[in-house]
Design an enzyme around this catalytic site. Structure first.
Site, PDB file in Angstrom:
ATOM      1  CE  LYS A 146       6.766  -6.468  -5.484  1.00 21.82           C
ATOM      2  NZ  LYS A 146       5.188  -6.316  -5.606  1.00 21.82           N
ATOM      3  NE  ARG A 173      -2.920  -3.992  -0.029  1.00 27.00           N
ATOM      4  CZ  ARG A 173      -3.019  -3.631  -1.346  1.00 27.00           C
ATOM      5  NH1 ARG A 173      -4.399  -3.583  -1.554  1.00 27.00           N
ATOM      6  NH2 ARG A 173      -2.258  -3.387  -2.047  1.00 27.00           N
TER       7      ARG A 173
HETATM    8  P1  ADP Z   1       3.552  -3.383  -6.749  1.00 23.46           P
HETATM    9  O1  ADP Z   1       3.901  -4.299  -5.465  1.00 23.46           O
HETATM   10  O2  ADP Z   1       4.244  -2.251  -6.699  1.00 23.46           O
HETATM   11  O3  ADP Z   1       2.206  -3.279  -6.951  1.00 23.46           O
HETATM   12  P2  ADP Z   1       3.775  -5.369  -9.032  1.00 23.46           P
HETATM   13  O4  ADP Z   1       4.834  -6.461  -9.043  1.00 23.46           O
HETATM   14  O5  ADP Z   1       2.301  -5.642  -8.760  1.00 23.46           O
HETATM   15  O6  ADP Z   1       4.396  -4.357  -7.770  1.00 23.46           O
HETATM   16  O7  ADP Z   1       3.767  -4.416 -10.472  1.00 23.46           O
HETATM   17  C1  ADP Z   1       3.360  -3.020 -10.605  1.00 23.46           C
HETATM   18  C2  ADP Z   1       3.056  -2.756 -12.044  1.00 23.46           C
HETATM   19  O8  ADP Z   1       4.545  -2.938 -12.739  1.00 23.46           O
HETATM   20  C3  ADP Z   1       2.259  -3.776 -12.766  1.00 23.46           C
HETATM   21  O9  ADP Z   1       0.885  -3.583 -12.596  1.00 23.46           O
HETATM   22  C4  ADP Z   1       2.900  -3.670 -14.188  1.00 23.46           C
HETATM   23  O10 ADP Z   1       2.245  -2.502 -14.644  1.00 23.46           O
HETATM   24  C5  ADP Z   1       4.167  -3.218 -13.861  1.00 23.46           C
HETATM   25  N1  ADP Z   1       5.162  -4.353 -14.207  1.00 23.46           N
HETATM   26  C6  ADP Z   1       5.330  -5.510 -13.215  1.00 23.46           C
HETATM   27  N2  ADP Z   1       6.018  -6.415 -13.633  1.00 23.46           N
HETATM   28  C7  ADP Z   1       6.404  -6.242 -14.988  1.00 23.46           C
HETATM   29  C8  ADP Z   1       7.167  -6.994 -15.994  1.00 23.46           C
HETATM   30  N3  ADP Z   1       7.713  -8.062 -15.713  1.00 23.46           N
HETATM   31  N4  ADP Z   1       7.005  -6.433 -17.148  1.00 23.46           N
HETATM   32  C9  ADP Z   1       6.448  -5.149 -17.512  1.00 23.46           C
HETATM   33  N5  ADP Z   1       5.755  -4.666 -16.351  1.00 23.46           N
HETATM   34  C10 ADP Z   1       5.816  -4.934 -15.355  1.00 23.46           C
HETATM   35  P1  ADP Z   2      -1.307  -2.177  -5.233  1.00 21.82           P
HETATM   36  O1  ADP Z   2      -1.046  -0.692  -5.721  1.00 21.82           O
HETATM   37  O2  ADP Z   2      -0.705  -2.616  -4.102  1.00 21.82           O
HETATM   38  O3  ADP Z   2      -1.299  -3.244  -6.307  1.00 21.82           O
HETATM   39  P2  ADP Z   2      -3.880  -1.034  -4.763  1.00 21.82           P
HETATM   40  O4  ADP Z   2      -4.129  -0.407  -6.178  1.00 21.82           O
HETATM   41  O5  ADP Z   2      -5.120  -1.470  -4.061  1.00 21.82           O
HETATM   42  O6  ADP Z   2      -2.763  -2.145  -4.549  1.00 21.82           O
HETATM   43  O7  ADP Z   2      -3.431   0.349  -3.742  1.00 21.82           O
HETATM   44  C1  ADP Z   2      -3.314   0.128  -2.401  1.00 21.82           C
HETATM   45  C2  ADP Z   2      -2.492   1.410  -2.016  1.00 21.82           C
HETATM   46  O8  ADP Z   2      -3.345   2.511  -1.548  1.00 21.82           O
HETATM   47  C3  ADP Z   2      -1.564   0.976  -0.757  1.00 21.82           C
HETATM   48  O9  ADP Z   2      -0.367   0.754  -1.171  1.00 21.82           O
HETATM   49  C4  ADP Z   2      -1.322   2.462  -0.319  1.00 21.82           C
HETATM   50  O10 ADP Z   2      -0.362   3.051  -0.880  1.00 21.82           O
HETATM   51  C5  ADP Z   2      -2.655   3.527  -0.540  1.00 21.82           C
HETATM   52  N1  ADP Z   2      -3.232   3.328   0.700  1.00 21.82           N
HETATM   53  C6  ADP Z   2      -3.016   3.104   1.951  1.00 21.82           C
HETATM   54  N2  ADP Z   2      -4.114   3.473   2.822  1.00 21.82           N
HETATM   55  C7  ADP Z   2      -4.808   4.416   1.976  1.00 21.82           C
HETATM   56  C8  ADP Z   2      -6.273   5.042   2.533  1.00 21.82           C
HETATM   57  N3  ADP Z   2      -6.481   4.858   3.895  1.00 21.82           N
HETATM   58  N4  ADP Z   2      -6.635   5.513   1.613  1.00 21.82           N
HETATM   59  C9  ADP Z   2      -6.304   5.598   0.413  1.00 21.82           C
HETATM   60  N5  ADP Z   2      -5.356   5.037   0.013  1.00 21.82           N
HETATM   61  C10 ADP Z   2      -4.319   4.262   0.718  1.00 21.82           C
HETATM   62 MG    MG Z   3       0.977  -4.731  -7.550  1.00 15.55          MG
END
Ligand code: ADP
Ligand code: ADP
Ligand code: MG
Length: 669
Positions: A116, A291
């Site tokens: 990130k 993805r």
């Molecule tokens: P992940 O890889 O776990 O998906 P993200 O960076 O996409 O991590 O963040 C996941 C969630 O965390 C976001 O959808 C949002 O709800 C919250 N979040 C992330 N960054 C911030 C921020 N700077 N301020 C407030 N909430 C945040």
């Molecule tokens: P993110 O939370 O990373 O922003 P998504 O909401 O698309 O993205 O969630 C993807 C997540 O689903 C993966 O990070 C993983 O934890 C979970 N996952 C992985 N493989 C499977 C699977 N075969 N079936 C359901 N969930 C899965």
């Molecule tokens: Mg995310």
């Protein structure tokens, strides 16, 4: 186009990819672990190869086994789905080296977006707006503290290699920073093998809005509009929708263009999602998921496109099927993720056999037919009789609805959730129903704090079981007694009910959710039947419906039909859009219940111990965290049920523990 591809995944996404393959005439190869020998995704593909043991690390994450399976079956390409190896650059590289097409972006693009922090540096260079923060290489604790102090609190610490909502810490005050940093680094190192962190200004009441992008190998890149995924718990998505409500067209276009710029900056190819965090009309880049996303169906429903087909075409070297100007949004789509989990116990994953599974009409999604814009679509990787195991994500199904407007879609979603019947593991169906009917969601007042803010209403225990549900349970009980007396002997079941021509009988039921005892009295006098459910006796009739498990009753002036699934003495009643679980208190065969008390120091699920926070001899307060377990990608902290002294710790970090295993010994005091 390919002749044959291998799907390196399981569950609903493997089934989803197989569906497109079938439609395009592409043969599909499944891979499966010991736990999945009879899984739905195996049946959904033309061939299947066993790749190892149940644990993902021994099967779905074994690169060499998967490559060997592709070679052995002559698959020309591999679709990684989401999760597992989908964002693993070593896997993409191994495919390249084996001469197999990886259906996803180039290795370099995965690498660029995998961190990130590095991604943010790249996005800054590409003029994509970023949340104010620090994403530098220097990880000196004092420097990080100074950066956070300068930004102003609250700040958010993130694991740079993180995902799935893990490795994040909100820090409210400068004096809490050092401790939060240490714990964030610890979790990052153990979960992602990399303890690099970044700091962001923590936005209050933001929205999560993401943009679906697609790029081909010929320089073409488009955006397939946006999705709002603000409704989250523990930073994980619960409900998603497209398009994001209330976006100004100029903002929508600016976000789409920023997302395409982000993709171009890393020479992206294939499907990707650029996630933004928004406050008001301001949007900031958060990360890019390289993805297909779990929530891609809402985009398919509003664009009428099959994104897996696009992935296959692009991977096969074809240009994007459509240009930006040809892409349009029609109507509105919502998705709810149905999980085997227990919302009232911190969304603890739940396991078990799906003894009864019924999804709303609309059925399985058949892409490319008239159903493409069907109003209800179910993407599921399990069937009735299958088991949700502790090894993988506990998702049961994704429920996707489409409507001409958000209101239409919302009404459909409410009805569709009411038609979901799951018996076996706990599920979040009722919680989802409360969510989609709560005022802020209905009026699209969306932000990531919605669930927390409405906690009381969303998690309140349900009301006493409906009188109608009780009446249906009584009907099912009488029907069962009648069947048994016919099968066994005319005297056994009903004899004790008789009392000079007419008879009355009282039954006690236990409402499983609230543990409340409810009595129901049944009276028959000649041809007249009466029933008292909580109130006085009312006239009552009941009948069997046409289908299995279907019953109807009239009680007083109310007529209701529903389904009752009987599991031993537990009656699962589905009627009027609710599910009520009633246990018939069979007074003859009553054994001591083995309910797991909240406070027992036992594993609430099978899983792995990832941290032991106390040592023998430690004196703890009620609620002191003792042990952290991980199962199905969720962390669960077990706290002390009461003040006392830890006399023994029975497991160590890394140990696998069975459901119900005692974890430590606590002496009250
Ligand atoms: P992940 O890889 O776990 O998906 P993200 O960076 O996409 O991590 O963040 C996941 C969630 O965390 C976001 O959808 C949002 O709800 C919250 N979040 C992330 N960054 C911030 C921020 N700077 N301020 C407030 N909430 C945040
Ligand atoms: P993110 O939370 O990373 O922003 P998504 O909401 O698309 O993205 O969630 C993807 C997540 O689903 C993966 O990070 C993983 O934890 C979970 N996952 C992985 N493989 C499977 C699977 N075969 N079936 C359901 N969930 C899965
Ligand atoms: Mg995310």
């Amino acid at each position: 186009m390919f002749n044959k591809i291998l799907i390196a995944n399981r569950g609903e996404i493997a089934c989803r990819v197989a569906a497109t393959c079938r439609r395009l005439g592409v043969k599909s190869v499944a891979v499966f672990s010991d736990a999945d020998a009879n899984a739905k995704h195996v049946a959904a593909c033309d061939e299947a190869v066993h790749i190892g043991e149940a644990a993902a690390a021994q099967s779905y994450l074994r690169i060499e086994r998967i490559i060997a399976a592709a070679r052995a079956t002559g698959a020309q390409a591999i679709h990684p789905g989401y999760g597992f190896l989908s964002e693993n650059e070593d896997f993409a590289r191994a495919c390249d080296e084996a001469g197999i097409v990886f259906i996803g972006p180039p290795v370099e693009a995965i690498a660029a977006m995998g961190s990130k922090a590095a991604a943010k540096a790249l996005m800054h260079a590409a003029a994509v707006p970023l949340v104010p923060g620090y994403h530098g290489d220097d990880q000196d604790a004092a420097l990080l503290q100074r950066e956070a102090d300068a930004m102003g609190y609250p700040v958010l610490l993130k694991a740079s290699a993180g995902g799935g909502g893990k490795g994040m810490r909100v820090v409210e005050r400068s004096e809490d920073f050092a401790a939060a940093l240490a714990s964030c680094k610890r979790e990052a190192a153990s979960s992602f093998g990399n303890d690099r962190v970044l700091i962001e200004k923590y936005l209050t009441r933001p929205r999560h809005v993401e943009v679906q992008v697609f790029a081909d190998k010929h320089g073409g890149a488009v955006y397939l509009f946006d999705r709002d995924c603000s409704v989250q718990r523990r930073h994980q998505k619960v409900l998603e929708e497209a398009p994001a409500p209330g976006l100004d067209e100029s903002v929508r276009r600016a976000m789409g263009e920023a997302a395409v710029a982000a993709a171009r900056a890393v020479q992206y190819v294939g499907a990707g999602t650029v996630e933004f965090i928004m406050t008001g009309a301001d949007f900031y880049f958060m990360e890019m998921n390289t993805r297909l996303q779990v929530e891609h169906p809402v985009t398919e429903m509003v664009t009428g496109l099959d994104l897996v087909e696009w992935q296959l075409r692009v991977a096969a070297g074809e240009p994007l099927p459509l240009e930006q100007s040809q892409l349009v949004v029609q109507g509105h789509a919502l998705e709810a993720r149905i999980y085997a989990e227990n919302p009232s116990r911190g969304f603890l994953p739940s396991t078990g056999t799906l003894k009864h599974l019924r999804m709303p009409a609309g059925g399985e999604f058949t892409i490319g037919t008239a159903l493409q814009r069907a109003s209800v679509r179910i993407d599921s990787g399990v069937r009735e009789g299958d088991t949700i195991t502790p090894f993988y994500d506990p998702m049961i199904a994704k429920l996707i609805v489409h409507g001409a407007t958000r209101e239409d879609a919302l009404a459909r979603m409410q009805r569709a959730l009411e038609a979901c019947e799951v018996v076996g593991p706990h599920t979040n169906v009722e919680f989802l129903h409360r969510l989609v009917t709560c005022e802020p969601f209905a009026s699209a007042d969306l932000d990531t704090g919605l669930i927390e803010r409405h906690h009381d209403a969303l998690f309140a225990p349900h009301q006493q079981p409906l009188r109608e549900a009780l009446a249906l349970a009584c009907a099912a009980l009488l029907a069962r007694e009648a069947d048994r007396s016919r099968d066994v002997s005319p005297w056994t079941a009903l004899s004790h009910w008789r009392l000079n021509g007419g008879y009355t009988q009282s039954h006690t039921w236990r409402d499983v959710e609230t543990d409340a005892a409810i009595s129901a009295t049944y009276a028959q006098d000649g041809n007249t039947q009466k029933l008292a459910c909580a109130g006085g006796l009312e006239s009552w009739t009941w009948w069997r419906g046409a289908g299995a498990d279907e019953y109807g009753t009239t009680i007083g002036d109310t007529r209701v039909t529903g389904r009752v699934f009987i599991d031993g003495d537990v009656f699962h009643v589905f009627c009027l859009g609710t599910a009520v679980v009633l246990e018939w208190q069979n007074l003859l065969a009553h054994a001591a219940d083995t309910e797991h008390g909240e406070g027992r120091l036992t594993a609430p699920m099978p899983g792995k111990v990832i941290a032991v926070l106390v040592e023998p001899g430690a004196v703890v307060e009620k609620g002191t965290p003792l042990i952290v377990m991980e199962a199905m990608k969720m962390e669960h902290t077990i706290g002390a049920p009461a003040a006392g002294k830890v006399t023994e710790v029975l497991y160590g970090v890394g140990d696998q523990v069975a459901d119900g295993a005692q974890l430590l010994v606590l002496e009250a005091g």
